[in-house]
Scaffold this motif. Structure first.
Motif, short mmCIF file in Angstrom:
data_model
loop_
_atom_site.label_atom_id
_atom_site.label_comp_id
_atom_site.label_asym_id
_atom_site.label_seq_id
_atom_site.Cartn_x
_atom_site.Cartn_y
_atom_site.Cartn_z
N GLU A 196 -4.76 -1.68 -6.39
CA GLU A 196 -5.98 -1.05 -5.87
C GLU A 196 -5.73 -0.36 -4.54
OE1 GLU A 196 -9.04 -3.95 -5.72
OE2 GLU A 196 -9.14 -4.23 -7.90
N SER A 197 -4.62 -0.69 -3.87
CA SER A 197 -4.31 -0.08 -2.57
C SER A 197 -3.44 1.16 -2.70
CB SER A 197 -3.61 -1.10 -1.66
OG SER A 197 -4.42 -2.25 -1.47
N GLN A 246 -2.85 4.85 -3.58
CA GLN A 246 -3.58 6.11 -3.77
C GLN A 246 -2.78 7.03 -4.67
OE1 GLN A 246 -6.70 6.36 -2.37
NE2 GLN A 246 -6.29 4.23 -1.77
N GLN A 296 1.09 5.74 -1.34
CA GLN A 296 0.61 6.82 -2.20
C GLN A 296 1.63 7.08 -3.29
OE1 GLN A 296 0.12 11.05 -0.68
NE2 GLN A 296 -2.02 10.47 -0.91
N GLN A 344 -1.72 10.75 -5.93
CA GLN A 344 -1.63 12.18 -5.62
C GLN A 344 -1.08 12.88 -6.86
OE1 GLN A 344 0.70 13.23 -2.19
NE2 GLN A 344 0.59 15.43 -2.61
N GLU A 394 0.85 -1.19 0.00
CA GLU A 394 0.00 0.00 0.00
C GLU A 394 0.88 1.24 0.00
OE1 GLU A 394 -2.35 -0.16 3.50
OE2 GLU A 394 -0.66 0.09 4.87
#
Length: 295
Positions: free
Chosen positions: A217-218, A220, A191, A222, A189
């Motif tokens: 999918e984990s 994110q 960003q 920015q 996971e």
């Protein structure tokens, strides 16, 4: 409908302000307003919607802007074709941010010395947006990284030519907080600081994280507007990023960052099949001379 009216319309459309357009064109505001009104009367169409002292393109204006750019581009190409031995006029070049920063300074300086009569205009952006602008004649050519299909074939839009120029070794840069990560497969996971959709490097990064670790999918997203902003996110510990080694070499590296291989990409110069000018021919020659890909 004449050449000057089209130029005025295009500048107003770009500035979305008659005042700013007049300043940029070196004309009085009333003259710009009159020219736009005359053009609308001639076309029997409303090109701008005026509301609360602000303007925006009408649906008809958006459609006409596409054609006006093509007309102006073709007119410039025709003018230059009459003097093939004397490159001059305007040449609009698009480029990815990474290429502009790490690959273009020396070649563009050489081009300027070889073609002092050519006014080169540089615009930066992600690959898909730049490619669309070339197709719509908003740009004469662009340095992009065309995406690849499932079988590895280069996906180049119809009506475009492309020439490979640079090999970019991509790197996944992780913040200090992820110092324990040894391979991409260890990432579950996080960003990703990256450019807007349409950036090929973004697609490569998301695909890499998804395929190797199942973490797609984990992750994110920015979105940022520059590599400096992207790298600042990494340095602050809030995100990871993917960028070419050629750009990484230009940036100061804080201690504690983890850098992993993230694949390879090719930078190509793309242009419309029906486009040609002495200035463009010289630019292609200069870029080929600086290329790290053997013909």
């Amino acid at each position: 409908m004449n050449h000057i009216s089209l130029e005025i319309f295009q500048v107003v459309a770009e500035e979305m302000s008659v005042v700013k357009a007049a300043r940029r064109l070196g004309r009085v505001q009333s003259n710009v307003t009159t020219r736009i009104q005359q053009l609308e009367e001639e076309l029997n169409a409303q090109l701008f919607i005026r509301e609360n002292k602000k303007i925006r393109l009408s649906p008809q204006g958006k459609k006409f802007l596409v054609y006006s750019k093509k007309i102006l581009s073709l007119a410039e190409e025709a003018r230059q074709s009459l003097h093939p031995g004397e490159p001059n006029g305007v040449l609009t070049l698009g480029s990815m941010e990474s290429t502009a920063a790490s690959r273009l300074p020396e070649p563009l300086a050489a081009f300027s010395r070889a073609c002092p009569g050519v006014q080169l205009r540089l615009n930066t952006g992600p690959t898909r947006q730049l490619t669309d602008k070339v197709l719509m004649s908003e740009l004469d050519c662009a340095l992009v990284s065309l995406p690849r299909g499932e079988n590895g074939e280069i996906l180049c839009p119809e009506n475009l030519n492309y020439h490979p120029l640079y090999i970019e070794n991509l790197r996944l840069v992780l913040p200090v907080a992820m110092a324990g990560v040894k391979t991409v497969g260890d990432i579950r996971e996080g960003q990703l600081a990256t450019f807007a959709k349409g950036c090929t490097y973004r697609e490569i990064a998301v695909g890499l994280l998804s395929q190797t670790s199942g973490s797609g999918e984990s992750i994110q997203i920015q979105e940022v507007n520059s590599y400096h902003a992207m790298f600042a996110c990494v340095a602050s510990g809030t995100a990871m990023c993917v960028l070419p080694q050629s750009v990484l070499d230009l940036l100061p590296l804080p201690e504690g960052l983890t850098i992993l291989p993230a694949g390879m990409a090719i930078t190509q110069l793309v242009w419309r099949q029906d486009f040609s000018s002495p200035g463009f021919d010289q630019l292609l020659s200069v870029l080929q001379g600086a290329s790290d890909i053997t013909p």
